[in-house]
Design a protein around this motif. Structure first.
Motif, mmCIF file in Angstrom:
data_model
loop_
_atom_site.group_PDB
_atom_site.id
_atom_site.type_symbol
_atom_site.label_atom_id
_atom_site.label_comp_id
_atom_site.label_asym_id
_atom_site.label_seq_id
_atom_site.Cartn_x
_atom_site.Cartn_y
_atom_site.Cartn_z
ATOM 1 N N LEU A 202 0.771 -1.178 -0.085
ATOM 2 C CA LEU A 202 0.038 0.018 -0.169
ATOM 3 C C LEU A 202 0.668 1.343 -0.231
ATOM 4 C CD1 LEU A 202 -3.083 -0.915 2.262
ATOM 5 C CD2 LEU A 202 -2.940 -0.867 0.044
ATOM 6 N N LEU A 203 1.912 1.332 0.638
ATOM 7 C CA LEU A 203 2.865 2.447 0.880
ATOM 8 C C LEU A 203 3.602 2.747 -0.671
ATOM 9 C CD1 LEU A 203 3.930 4.823 2.406
ATOM 10 C CD2 LEU A 203 5.713 3.375 3.439
ATOM 11 N N ILE A 204 4.330 1.632 -0.945
ATOM 12 C CA ILE A 204 4.519 1.671 -2.358
ATOM 13 C C ILE A 204 3.938 2.147 -3.341
ATOM 14 C CG2 ILE A 204 5.942 0.413 -4.181
ATOM 15 C CD1 ILE A 204 7.001 -1.428 -1.741
ATOM 16 N N VAL B 53 4.243 5.708 -5.586
ATOM 17 C CA VAL B 53 4.353 5.478 -7.074
ATOM 18 C C VAL B 53 3.223 6.253 -7.907
ATOM 19 C CG1 VAL B 53 6.208 3.600 -7.123
ATOM 20 C CG2 VAL B 53 3.695 3.313 -7.484
ATOM 21 N N THR B 54 1.865 6.145 -7.196
ATOM 22 C CA THR B 54 0.679 6.641 -7.812
ATOM 23 C C THR B 54 0.604 8.491 -7.531
ATOM 24 O OG1 THR B 54 -0.679 5.991 -6.061
ATOM 25 C CG2 THR B 54 -0.338 4.551 -8.028
ATOM 26 N N GLY B 55 1.198 8.816 -6.409
ATOM 27 C CA GLY B 55 0.778 9.930 -5.724
ATOM 28 C C GLY B 55 -0.781 10.085 -5.208
ATOM 29 N N ASN B 56 -1.069 8.979 -4.849
ATOM 30 C CA ASN B 56 -2.628 9.069 -4.061
ATOM 31 C C ASN B 56 -2.673 8.287 -2.938
ATOM 32 O OD1 ASN B 56 -5.482 8.431 -3.589
ATOM 33 N ND2 ASN B 56 -5.825 9.237 -5.743
ATOM 34 N N CYS B 57 -2.918 8.862 -1.827
ATOM 35 C CA CYS B 57 -2.894 8.110 -0.754
ATOM 36 C C CYS B 57 -4.165 7.486 -0.045
ATOM 37 C CB CYS B 57 -2.123 8.767 0.539
ATOM 38 S SG CYS B 57 -3.424 10.307 1.129
ATOM 39 N N SER B 58 -5.202 7.581 -0.946
ATOM 40 C CA SER B 58 -6.695 7.400 -0.496
ATOM 41 C C SER B 58 -6.704 5.942 -0.009
ATOM 42 C CB SER B 58 -7.567 7.380 -1.657
ATOM 43 O OG SER B 58 -7.241 6.842 -2.707
ATOM 44 N N HIS B 59 -6.223 4.862 -0.479
ATOM 45 C CA HIS B 59 -6.103 3.462 -0.120
ATOM 46 C C HIS B 59 -5.395 3.309 1.171
ATOM 47 C CE1 HIS B 59 -8.359 2.029 -3.644
ATOM 48 N NE2 HIS B 59 -7.262 2.391 -4.452
ATOM 49 N N LEU B 60 -4.056 4.011 1.216
ATOM 50 C CA LEU B 60 -3.407 3.957 2.364
ATOM 51 C C LEU B 60 -4.002 4.237 3.682
ATOM 52 C CD1 LEU B 60 -0.594 3.146 3.661
ATOM 53 C CD2 LEU B 60 0.293 5.363 2.938
ATOM 54 N N LYS B 61 -4.799 5.608 3.332
ATOM 55 C CA LYS B 61 -5.465 6.125 4.594
ATOM 56 C C LYS B 61 -6.903 5.365 4.859
ATOM 57 C CE LYS B 61 -7.408 10.068 3.058
ATOM 58 N NZ LYS B 61 -7.463 11.602 2.806
ATOM 59 N N SER B 62 -7.463 4.708 3.792
ATOM 60 C CA SER B 62 -8.694 4.070 4.139
ATOM 61 C C SER B 62 -8.148 2.882 4.977
ATOM 62 C CB SER B 62 -9.231 3.684 2.850
ATOM 63 O OG SER B 62 -9.855 4.537 2.139
ATOM 64 N N PHE C 81 12.179 7.710 -1.399
ATOM 65 C CA PHE C 81 12.604 6.654 -0.342
ATOM 66 C C PHE C 81 12.778 7.110 0.989
ATOM 67 C CE2 PHE C 81 16.236 4.012 1.421
ATOM 68 C CZ PHE C 81 16.021 2.860 0.736
ATOM 69 N N LEU C 82 13.197 8.451 1.195
ATOM 70 C CA LEU C 82 13.044 8.763 2.677
ATOM 71 C C LEU C 82 11.701 8.974 3.264
ATOM 72 C CD1 LEU C 82 15.597 9.385 4.373
ATOM 73 C CD2 LEU C 82 15.360 11.633 3.947
ATOM 74 N N CYS C 83 10.894 9.368 2.193
ATOM 75 C CA CYS C 83 9.370 9.451 2.666
ATOM 76 C C CYS C 83 8.890 8.420 3.015
ATOM 77 C CB CYS C 83 8.830 10.022 1.426
ATOM 78 S SG CYS C 83 7.065 10.442 1.843
ATOM 79 N N ALA C 84 9.144 7.065 2.207
ATOM 80 C CA ALA C 84 8.816 5.781 2.745
ATOM 81 C C ALA C 84 9.422 5.558 4.279
ATOM 82 C CB ALA C 84 9.390 4.942 1.832
ATOM 83 N N ALA C 85 10.456 6.012 4.431
ATOM 84 C CA ALA C 85 10.925 5.184 5.837
ATOM 85 C C ALA C 85 10.578 6.315 6.935
ATOM 86 C CB ALA C 85 12.502 5.852 5.760
ATOM 87 N N GLY C 86 10.093 7.645 6.384
ATOM 88 C CA GLY C 86 9.531 8.669 7.306
ATOM 89 C C GLY C 86 7.968 7.973 7.848
ATOM 90 N N VAL C 87 7.406 7.402 6.778
ATOM 91 C CA VAL C 87 6.132 6.923 7.219
ATOM 92 C C VAL C 87 6.188 5.712 8.177
ATOM 93 C CG1 VAL C 87 3.919 5.792 6.277
ATOM 94 C CG2 VAL C 87 4.881 7.861 5.166
ATOM 95 N N GLN C 88 6.956 5.046 7.774
ATOM 96 C CA GLN C 88 7.346 3.635 8.541
ATOM 97 C C GLN C 88 7.776 3.945 10.008
ATOM 98 O OE1 GLN C 88 10.238 1.066 6.487
ATOM 99 N NE2 GLN C 88 10.346 -0.385 8.324
#
Length: 584
Positions: free
Chosen positions: A308-310, A314-323, A414-421
């Motif tokens: 979901l995070l990846i 790569v899509t620039g849309n967080c709707s699924h991750l947020k849901s 890449f750093l943004c992914a780590a920041g979420v994690q």
């Protein structure tokens, strides 16, 4: 009180065993288990719902031999590197199977009691446990076809004669859930004739038969050895497949959960600071059941997070991750999530079931292939091959976007992914290659013939040290990751059980609020997950007016709580009131 009466521990253990082995004398078997495990029946139980972790806990995932040097064994090399470079960044080390093995990079275990001589010995393991918490793999579902147990099985002698799960080819196996495409049963010539043994994963990985209590006793001896060597965190590998009943789907069966409860009962009475983690790469709803009633896993892998995070980045849309995040229940005290984005395995696709559409999954797969990735498949109960996981390094997975392909934002993404994690509820676990930005290893895939090898690069220490001390992206990634990890470890609002609420700021801004357990620190994590600048007003966050607010990532202080903030592509902020800076 009658001194001969069973203790509370013995009574509880007997209850579990009665469920698992209704035809046996559960009381006698319970006493046998306690003796085998060297456990006093009057051992004090651990305090329930106790958090055995805090915000300082960050885990490193690594093979024992990922770092190699001519000067020392791989385990010594790893220990030296982690101690010298990561002591302020991590608290725990997950050592992937370090035993003699025949395939699958360690997960076809030949001997559970011996450290692979090519990696080191038990002294090396114990030395690491003196500096860090260590998680070891309990490869409990299967073992190698080249193990002594399986050789004994074929010869009809003990130990091993009745250790493996057999079934007739004509059994009803139509509903069995598989993570692979290989045939489920393997025909084997034994002293007692032709037998068909169960192989959930490969024909070199023969499933163990826990319907035989001798297999349970064998694993109690193994667990006790690990405890004696200093291991306190236990990863139950592929445990969802543990119990088999032909005619069912043979995954997540009630007896599997019962066995986990039994093992936890024994382990936490032996060592109250022990932690059980279940590795169940399955749809999210099923995965959550492994918490039980806070009496099974202390931690479960957040398997839906990686795909979901990846997909979000790569899509620039967080709707699924947020849901998805909104639907995740807060973990009870004494339990939490293990958050990872990359691991020694691929990016699992089963955890996206019900979360992403087939079209979205196909688009993600196609994008990852363009970035050099491979796709592994599984066989459905209907006999069809279906994508199971994407095999790719995280660095390459985040090299671009669905629309534009590779771009200049790879490092920021890449750093943004780590920041979420790091900021989500739970304990973050980082694969060692995520600390270096290791690329796809296509040569290793060619050498092994296995797609998973693409993300299992072996670093020679001389090569790694050069990469970390020269102007490379490896150095840039390592320094940025180390800094973020140190910041995270100092914030009470990042306690794995601190309050978390998802914020609604559109599809391009992913945001949530964390509050420390004592309610003193509030922290707003806001991420631009798109390749375009995004602007928002601080007033949207409802900041407490009497507090001072600082972005821990940029060190910028915000005195005007009505100010407008612009985040560049993939930039993020951790905006906190009470700030604690890591030690220099």
């Amino acid at each position: 009180m009658d001194s001969s009466a069973p203790s509370h521990l013995e009574q509880r253990l007997t209850g579990h065993l009665q469920t698992l082995y209704p035809k046996l004398d559960a009381s006698e078997l319970a006493r046998n288990c306690l003796t085998t495990f060297h456990l006093d029946a009057n051992s004090e139980p651990p305090r329930p719902h106790k958090n055995l972790w805090d915000q300082s806990d960050i885990m490193l995932i690594t093979y024992a031999d990922t770092l190699r040097s001519e000067e020392s064994t791989p385990l010594e090399t790893l220990h030296k590197f982690v101690k010298n470079n990561l002591s302020e960044s991590i608290s725990a080390v997950h050592l992937l199977p370090f035993f003699p093995y025949s395939s699958d990079d360690g997960f076809s275990v030949m001997d559970y009691t011996t450290v692979n001589p090519s990696s080191g010995d038990w002294t090396n393991i114990s030395n690491i446990t003196k500096d860090f918490k260590v998680m070891g793999d309990l490869v409990i579902n299967h073992c190698s076809s080249r193990s002594m147990w399986f050789e004994n099985y074929k010869a009809g002698v003990s130990p091993g004669a009745e250790y493996f799960y057999e079934t007739a080819p004509q059994s009803d196996l139509s509903n069995v859930v598989r993570p692979r495409t290989s045939p489920l049963l393997r025909e084997v010539q034994t002293k007692n004739g032709i037998k068909h043994v169960w192989c959930t994963f490969s024909h070199d990985q023969i499933d163990l038969n826990f319907e035989n209590p001798e297999v349970l006793l064998e694993f109690l001896r193994i667990i006790r050895l690990y405890l004696e060597k200093g291991i306190r965190w236990f990863r139950l590998d592929a445990v969802a497949f543990l119990w088999k009943t032909p005619g069912t789907n043979c995954i997540n069966l009630p007896n599997t959960h019962e066995m986990i409860r039994l093992l936890r009962l024994m382990i936490e009475h032996w060592a109250p600071d022990s932690v059980i983690i279940t590795e169940t790469n399955i749809p999210n709803r099923e995965n959550l059941t492994y918490f039980g009633n806070a009496n099974e896993a202390h931690l479960i892998y957040n398997f839906s997070l990686p795909p979901l995070l990846i997909n979000t980045l790569v899509t620039g849309n967080c709707s699924h991750l947020k849901s998805w995040l909104m639907g995740m229940p807060p973990a009870q005290q004494g339990t939490t999530y293990l958050n990872f984005v990359a691991s020694h395995d691929g990016i699992g696709l089963r955890p996206t079931e019900g979360l992403l559409s087939e079209w979205e999954i196909d688009t993600l797969i196609g994008t990852m292939k363009k970035f050099g990735g491979k796709v592994s498949s599984r066989t459905t109960p209907e006999g069809e091959a279906k994508p199971y996981e994407i095999n790719i390094s995280l660095w390459n997975a985040l090299s671009g976007s669905v629309l534009h392909g590779p771009d200049q934002w790879q490092f920021a993404r890449f750093l943004c992914a780590a920041g979420v994690q790091m900021a989500l509820e739970g304990v973050p676990a980082f694969y060692i290659h995520s600390l270096f930005g290791t690329e796809n290893d296509h040569e290793r895939v060619s050498n092994t013939g296995q797609f998973r090898s693409i993300n299992r690069h072996i670093w020679q220490m001389e090569e790694l040290e050069h990469a970390l001390n020269t102007n490379t992206h490896h150095k840039k990634v390592f320094e940025a990751m180390s800094r973020l990890m140190k910041i995270r470890r100092a914030q009470a609002a990042f306690h794995p059980n601190a309050t978390q609420y998802v914020l609604h700021m559109g599809d391009e801004l992913f945001a949530f609020w964390r509050q420390s357990i004592d309610r003193r620190q509030s922290l707003f994590a806001v991420y631009n997950i798109s390749d375009q600048p995004q602007t928002f007003n601080l007033s949207e966050l409802n900041l407490i007016a009497t507090e001072d607010w600082t972005d821990l990532v940029s060190d910028q202080r915000y005195e005007d709580q009505m100010a407008q903030v612009t985040l560049m592509p993939y930039q993020f902020m951790w905006l906190a009131n009470k700030t604690t800076r890591p030690k220099d």
